[in-house]
Design a protein around this motif. Structure first.
Motif, short mmCIF file in Angstrom:
data_model
loop_
_atom_site.label_atom_id
_atom_site.label_comp_id
_atom_site.label_asym_id
_atom_site.label_seq_id
_atom_site.Cartn_x
_atom_site.Cartn_y
_atom_site.Cartn_z
N GLY A 167 0.81 -1.31 0.05
CA GLY A 167 -0.02 -0.07 0.07
C GLY A 167 0.84 1.09 0.05
O GLY A 167 0.35 2.29 -0.14
N GLY A 168 2.09 1.16 0.14
CA GLY A 168 2.91 2.21 0.33
C GLY A 168 3.24 2.78 1.41
O GLY A 168 2.45 2.20 2.49
N ILE A 199 -5.95 2.46 1.12
CA ILE A 199 -6.24 2.59 2.62
C ILE A 199 -5.89 1.60 3.69
O ILE A 199 -5.48 1.91 4.58
N SER A 200 -6.16 0.33 3.21
CA SER A 200 -5.44 -0.76 3.96
C SER A 200 -3.96 -0.63 4.14
O SER A 200 -3.32 -0.71 5.18
N GLY A 201 -2.94 -0.06 3.19
CA GLY A 201 -1.76 -0.05 3.57
C GLY A 201 -1.41 1.35 4.19
O GLY A 201 -0.36 1.30 4.72
N GLU A 253 -13.61 -6.18 13.46
CA GLU A 253 -12.57 -5.50 14.49
C GLU A 253 -11.32 -5.20 13.74
O GLU A 253 -10.44 -4.55 14.06
N LEU A 254 -11.32 -5.70 12.32
CA LEU A 254 -9.89 -5.70 11.76
C LEU A 254 -9.91 -4.39 11.21
O LEU A 254 -10.60 -3.43 11.18
N PRO A 255 -8.69 -4.06 11.05
CA PRO A 255 -8.28 -2.62 10.41
C PRO A 255 -8.71 -2.61 8.99
O PRO A 255 -9.13 -3.72 8.44
#
Lengths: 713, 151
Positions: free
Chosen positions: A48-49, A122-124, A676-678
């Motif tokens: 994700g950078g 976003i995840s990264g 609950e996960l990011p």
């Protein structure tokens, strides 16, 4: 600001993995390595950078206390600017009305080692960007506390102590002092105090877009002088190479300023866009075509049975499947598809101060684009600045922007500001297509009603290997873009997945979701066939094969979407329900389609979808992405197909490549499971199950099993 | 010749009458809110209103609207400070994704609502289906037009 300490983090995950792979290959052998690489790539997802350590590259506060965020991630309608704005505003205690977000330049903006793609922005960046902002907040609080001689708090853009305002955020950032990044990370704001993250705040970028303010690459002009328009000759057929050109006629045409010849590059600079296009069409060019490309030869190229296909996964033995008379065998296929972004690509290039060539272009990979331009012109990279524009659609096509090179060459050679815009016909003829796929599946359901074994043999044109150095292909063997989504979430004792990478003579590359749509279509249609063969209900059959524990999220999504669709309610004759689901990296999604089949027509009436993407930073934005993916998936299920004849796609415009229309769009209902996960990826996962859900519903409605896209009765 | 765009008059040279309205608007006048999608009148991104009716400006020669007709583009709808009800509704439904088709969609919506202030769902569907949205915001477009009809 001064005295930023050096960076502490390193996000070059991909480099580490590929580097490590070579050593592992020598120790354990290539087949072992390839299976490990598949595990990593199918579970880890693209990078994700990172953010680097310098908040000043990202964040500035205007004197009116507006938070201005500069980001490397490109906005193409997925809402990434809004979500990144939410993340920073949250940690910096800025209210949403005071947030603006813009695109960073490759020379002065935050560095992005990757680009925008793979649903990974976003995840990264969720944690790194929060941390960067929290560290900045901590530095500001320390500075203001020292200034005030007492501890201060930050709220709504203002620092205060015991109820008394000390200074604004804008004033604090302008304090004249040495700014030192804290050695230890500052604590992040607890989720229980979130005011923006997890809330459906309105998009940050609508006003310009909806009032006609220049917003996209095609809208750009020089702010200082007259803008010229460029057009560059392109082969009329795929694979054709320029043999020779006569430019006399074109040069004499009205409105032509200059004709630029540079090897195989021939371009026109005109007074107006139309004059450049007309003159470009009038160039007398002899093209040499190398190899004949038509649909038959392309279809023939894909062989899932190829002996040299690569084993991606193998658990247990499958001999018992092939020797059992009850084994089900089925073949599926998906065709070429066009990207067909609604904004044809265009780029604007001009020389600015210090001999820097500034190129504003709709690219998903700004740094790659900048270095490609520098390479093409033979100049140093720091002499090229790429500023990505807002994209009128991305979907993987903007991983390469050919018009950036075209505009760069024309502007660099003439010193004029040049805008190059492609025509719709250019977009079709010179697209980078979604590759076709073929799939052969074998599977067996035991008397107990459980699947004992599945083998999936897949062959696909290239998706990512077409853009990677050949070393990647020789190490990996298969194309990890083409195999995206081939992993099976269900618990099956014996499972074999094999892929045959097939480079094709037409350009194929990223298309929304990469292999996810094709592989999910094959797997999830096949699971349905297995359920039917065992006289089991397709929904409970799936749920049964997803044990509690690590598959609980997909199980929950299926159960919930079944409730939304009222799965057990009997539908009228000619109408049926189909279910399909997938896991794409950390996101799971389940869908039910309701379809009616009447006099040879497939009509999709409803789609229900449940997605668990971890924490959705902007739930309404995530739902919008699911809706869009469903429309994309339906377009592929019902219409989208490119065929080639005489080295050309038959479709050159939308008359022969219809997209899904509003009147064909079903009622769509989407629910999110907030877990609950990011944050996990959102931009692509929902495309996966759509064609299979529709095909399974067609079967339920009509008894006809359709195994190739687009679905035709 | 004169052409009236958003209640303002512009001069057009005789030799420009064959030029397509789209490029005159975008490249000559800088009215870039009218978007280019296909150049063949198929996608609707370039839709403008001519005397209230939707026209595909990419296939409309300037000469066809230079005879006293009133041309309206998205720039004439409303400004950032004072949005047109259709612009408001599109924002409130968070309809756009990439947004490239949205000027055309809004011009279609304005035309529909001018002629039929309270369209049924079917009427909205039948009218708005003429324009493509590649991002697939169709569900929200339905809602946005409905919402605008209530303002």
């Amino acid at each position: 600001m001064a005295n930023w300490k050096k960076g502490r983090r390193n996000f070059l995950i991909s480099a580490v993995v590929i580097g490590g792979s070579v050593t592992a290959a020598m120790q354990f052998g290539l087949p072992y390595l390839r299976r490990k690489a598949f595990d990593f790539l199918s579970e880890g997802g693209p990078p994700g950078g990172g953010t680097g350590d310098n908040p000043a590259l990202w964040i500035s506060i205007d004197t009116d206390n507006t938070l201005h965020l500069q980001v490397p991630k490109v906005e193409m309608g997925q809402g990434v600017h809004t979500a990144l704005g939410q993340i920073v505003a949250e940690e910096l205690e800025v209210s949403w009305e005071r947030v603006s977000v813009s695109q960073g330049s490759t020379l002065t903006g935050p560095v992005d080692s990757f680009g925008t793609g793979g649903s990974a922005s976003i995840s990264g960046l969720y944690l790194p960007l929060r941390q960067l902002t929290a560290n900045y907040r901590s530095m500001l609080i320390t500075a203001v506390s020292e200034e005030a001689g007492m501890p201060v708090q930050l709220s709504k853009g203002v620092f205060s102590a015991s109820g008394k305002m000390i200074m604004t955020l804008a004033e604090a950032t302008r304090l004249d002092r040495d700014w030192v990044i804290p050695e230890d990370d500052a604590p992040l704001k607890p989720a229980s105090e979130f005011k923006l993250i997890g809330k459906s705040v309105p998009r940050v970028d609508y006003l310009d877009m909806l009032t006609g303010i220049p917003h996209y690459a095609y809208d750009l002009k020089s702010s200082k002088q007259k803008t010229y328009y460029g057009a560059v000759a392109k082969p009329p057929k795929i694979g054709a190479v320029l043999e020779n050109v006569r430019t006399e006629t074109a040069k004499q045409m009205q409105g032509v300023i200059e004709v630029i010849e540079d090897g195989e590059f021939v371009g026109i600079i005109g007074e107006s866009r139309e004059s450049a296009w007309l003159a470009c069409d009038a160039l007398d060019i002899k093209w040499q075509t190398a190899e004949t490309i038509d649909q038959d030869s392309l279809d023939f190229a894909l062989d899932p049975n190829a002996k040299d296909s690569v084993v991606l996964k193998k658990t247990g033995d499958l001999d018992f499947v092939f020797s059992n008379p009850n084994t089900i065998r089925a073949e599926y296929s998906t065709p070429f598809a066009a990207t067909a972004l609604l904004e044809p690509q265009s780029s604007f290039a001009e020389l600015i101060e210090n001999d820097i060539l500034r190129v504003r272009t709709p690219t998903q990979f700004p740094n790659t684009t900048a270095s490609n331009i520098a390479k093409r012109l033979g100049i140093e990279e720091h002499k090229v600045e790429v500023i990505p524009t807002y994209l009128g659609g991305g979907f993987g096509r903007r991983s390469k922007t050919e018009s950036a090179i075209e505009a760069a060459v024309l502007a660099y050679k003439t010193g004029l500001p040049v805008h190059v815009g492609w025509r719709r016909e250019d977009e079709f003829l010179h697209d980078r297509f979604r590759p076709p796929t073929r799939h052969i599946l074998h599977g067996l359901v035991e008397k107990s009603g459980h699947i004992s074994g599945i083998q999936h043999l897949q062959a696909s044109g290239d998706v990512l290997l077409s853009d990677l150095p050949s070393i990647a292909a020789s190490i990996l063997g298969s194309d990890f873009g083409a195999t995206r989504g081939i992993n099976v979430a269900y618990e099956i004792p014996s499972l074999e997945l094999r892929a045959k990478r097939t480079p094709l003579p037409v350009p194929t590359a990223s298309w929304r979701g990469l292999g996810l749509l094709a592989n999910t279509f094959a797997t999830e249609s096949f699971i349905d066939e297995l359920a039917v063969s065992a006289s089991e209900d397709p929904l409970s059959f799936r749920i049964k094969h997803l044990p509690q524990g690590d598959k609980i999220r997909l199980r929950n999504a299926l159960q919930r979407v079944g409730k939304m669709a009222d799965w057990n309610r009997k539908r009228p004759t000619g109408t049926g329900l189909g279910v399909a689901c997938c896991q794409d990296y950390g996101t799971v999604i389940a869908q039910v389609a309701e379809v009616s089949v009447e006099s040879g027509d497939i009509r999709v009436l409803h789609i229900w979808a449940v997605m668990d993407c971890g924490l959705a930073v902007n739930p309404d934005g995530a739902i919008n992405q699911v809706e869009g993916n469903i429309v994309w998936g339906l377009g592929s299920a019902l219409h989208e197909e490119i065929t080639f004849f005489d080295n050309k796609p038959l479709a050159q415009n939308f008359d022969k490549y219809p997209l899904l229309r509003l009147s064909e769009t079903p009622r769509i209902k989407v629910e999110l499971i907030q877990s609950e996960l990011p944050p996990q990826g959102v931009g692509e996962p929902a495309i996966g199950p759509v064609p299979a859900a529709v095909a399974n519903a067609v079967y339920a409605a009509s008894g006809k099993r359709l195994r190739s896209l687009p679905l035709r009765l | 010749m004169k052409i009236t765009i958003n209640r303002k008059e512009y001069s057009v040279n005789e030799h420009e009458l064959d030029r397509k309205l789209l490029w005159f608007l975008r490249d000559e006048l800088g009215l870039v809110g009218t978007r280019y999608g296909c150049g063949a009148g198929l996608c609707g991104a370039c839709t403008v209103l001519v005397d209230g009716q939707p026209y595909r400006s990419c296939i409309t020669p300037i000469g066809a609207v230079a005879d006293g007709q009133l041309v309206e583009t998205v720039e004439g709808l409303g400004s950032k400070q004072k949005l047109h009800p259709v612009q408001r509704a599109f924002i409130e439904e968070q309809a756009p994704q990439c947004g490239w088709c949205m000027s055309g969609q809004m011009m279609m919506a304005v035309s529909l609502l001018n002629n039929n202030p309270t369209p049924t769902d079917t009427e909205i569907e039948e009218f708005m289906t003429q324009n493509y949205c590649r991002c697939g915001s169709y569900n929200r477009l339905r809602r946005a037009v409905k919402r605008a009809s209530r303002y």
